[in-house]
Write a protein that holds these residues in place. Sequence first.
Motif, PDB file in Angstrom:
ATOM      1  N   GLN A 134     -10.328  -7.785  -7.986  1.00  0.00           N
ATOM      2  CA  GLN A 134     -11.199  -6.608  -7.359  1.00  0.00           C
ATOM      3  C   GLN A 134     -10.380  -5.336  -7.134  1.00  0.00           C
ATOM      4  O   GLN A 134     -11.287  -4.181  -7.365  1.00  0.00           O
ATOM      5  N   ASN A 135      -9.224  -5.404  -7.052  1.00  0.00           N
ATOM      6  CA  ASN A 135      -8.514  -3.997  -6.533  1.00  0.00           C
ATOM      7  C   ASN A 135      -7.752  -3.363  -7.974  1.00  0.00           C
ATOM      8  O   ASN A 135      -7.569  -2.117  -7.794  1.00  0.00           O
TER       9      ASN A 135
ATOM     10  N   PRO B 298      -4.599  -3.264  -9.021  1.00  0.00           N
ATOM     11  CA  PRO B 298      -3.448  -2.394  -8.306  1.00  0.00           C
ATOM     12  C   PRO B 298      -2.503  -2.084  -9.517  1.00  0.00           C
ATOM     13  O   PRO B 298      -2.596  -2.484 -10.795  1.00  0.00           O
TER      14      PRO B 298
ATOM     15  N   GLU C 180      -3.878   3.249  -0.280  1.00  0.00           N
ATOM     16  CA  GLU C 180      -4.274   2.283  -1.610  1.00  0.00           C
ATOM     17  C   GLU C 180      -3.457   1.318  -1.887  1.00  0.00           C
ATOM     18  O   GLU C 180      -2.143   1.320  -1.842  1.00  0.00           O
TER      19      GLU C 180
ATOM     20  N   LYS D 286       0.713  -1.209   0.075  1.00  0.00           N
ATOM     21  CA  LYS D 286       0.128  -0.225   0.021  1.00  0.00           C
ATOM     22  C   LYS D 286       0.901   1.238  -0.076  1.00  0.00           C
ATOM     23  O   LYS D 286       1.882   1.132   0.635  1.00  0.00           O
TER      24      LYS D 286
END
Length: 605
Positions: free
Chosen positions: A94-95, A97, A35, A30
């Motif tokens: 889902q994220n 990155p 984030e 993160k």
Amino acid sequence: MVEKSSNKRIDYLKDKANKLPLLPGVYIMKNDKGEIIYIGKAKLLKNRVSQYFGSQKRHNEKVRRMVDNVYDFDHILVASEYEALVLECSLIKQNKPKYNILLKDDKGYKYIKITNEEWPKLKKALQRTDDGATYIGPYISGFVVNESLDAALKIFKLPQCNKTFPVKTKSRPCLNYHMNQCSAPCAGKMTKAEYDQALNDAIEFLKGGTKEYLKVLEDRMQMYSNNLEFEKAAEARDRINAIKRLTEKQKVVFSGNDTKDVFALARSDDEICFNVLRFQEGRLTSSNNYFTELDESLENTRSEMLERFYASHDEVPKLVVIDGDCENAELITQWLTEKRGTKVEILIPQKGRQAEVLSMSKNNAYEALAQRKSKSKADSAVIELSELLGLKKAPEFIESYDISHTAGSDAVGGMVVFKNGAPYKKGYRKFIIKDAIPGDDLGAMREVLTRRFSHKNDDEFLALPDLILMDGGENQVKVALEVLKNEGLDIPVFGMVKDSKHKTRAITKSGGEIQVSATRKVFTLVSGIQEEVHRYAISYHHKKHQKTTKQSELDGIEGIGPKKAEALWREFKTIENIKRADIDTLSKVKGISVKDAVNIKRHFS
């Protein structure tokens, strides 16, 4: 010296990583805003995560950027490495990155557009817009759009140009008309009614598909035949045959019921393009390109690509063809098998049909990467050459050298430059050999290279090349490396070797040869460079040798120097004409006096 990250929290992160257990799991990086910027998996969390926060020297630029932005990380323990893979894929989906490989395709055309004009045109379109046009789609890929539109235009002989109809003045039909692929409305060979009918048939074909439209055409042909309208029946028959021919071509390499996905990559420096070909029942149904950065290694990047692709695609074939080793191949195979419900195989073919289609995929990847870099098509060969030679990046400038002489006399050197795979004549240079022993090719080459690279900072030459290709084998390569070492330069050098028929056979470096004949684009590029440098050197030698020969013919004549000799050659062209000319004719040449003319006649008599 250990290279540390500029991250001020690196010591904290390293200490935290060293406290992780030696167990399988997923780690979540993160930034200072909380984030998620990277998600990874590991068989042994402590070992894997601590690698990020040690020496940065082993990491590539992408990983170093990620580490610089890590503020903290979390981890999730799982029971096995396989569970870590499944969880990682789910969390990335889902994220999304920033530093994981995310599938960003080349945004190919997804619609076919029917323009809003008096003579409507069929065109490709990325998306629907409010322009009054009609759209067919969306299609599953840009490849399907290209194939479908190309087939419709050729079958129904519709114009593929940008002309607006009706034209004010009729023009000569283009090549497509003569190839029977256009009805040439620009030349008045197609009426508006005929054009509208062909356009409507093309739209019906695009909407209905091949099988459905073939049935319509076959019924129409039978109807025309029953009504004795044989010309119209023949036209329907020709369209049926054209559709069947194109359908056969679209089967590409395979026949039967092959259902597979094919992955191949092209690399330029740390930028990578993956081409993915998807086959259903032996037919190519889509071709997409995805762009990313190198993720630590090619093996790791292939693994990441497969994981990301199948995390977002539910259709898993029984065969996945790839162009090289990938990490965690057994785990990915297990995951794909579970996802499909039946056994999945990951194959790296070396020969045969699977290797043929893999080569086609790789060519697509090279072309897409070259176009993305806004360079010429020839540059796709340069990218492929760099991968074949193991270079860190595709060479923008390639220099090549050759020596030419006649039995040691009038020796010259030629230097040619290729920029992005194409001749760059502004950079060409010629060298007269001054010091080397006549007939000593290696000595002449050493002289040429020393003169070129001793001027490496002068305006006389371009910037230093990214690659040097010598016309010759291992000995020429050794001379070049020796000169570069003396000049403190580190530039890749390879030799270009010819076969007994003087055709390019291979690229050589100390320790062996690299065959190029099997790689069509690379072979064309390298053989083109070799032929060009040979042509350039030998043409300069011929010019110099001819001048020397001319001068030697007039040597020893009192009062005749180089300038007067050149004037005589310009006027008379051959030595025989000079010998036959009388004193009056000779003295009329600019710069030649009566005394000179008398001396010339005396010399030859």
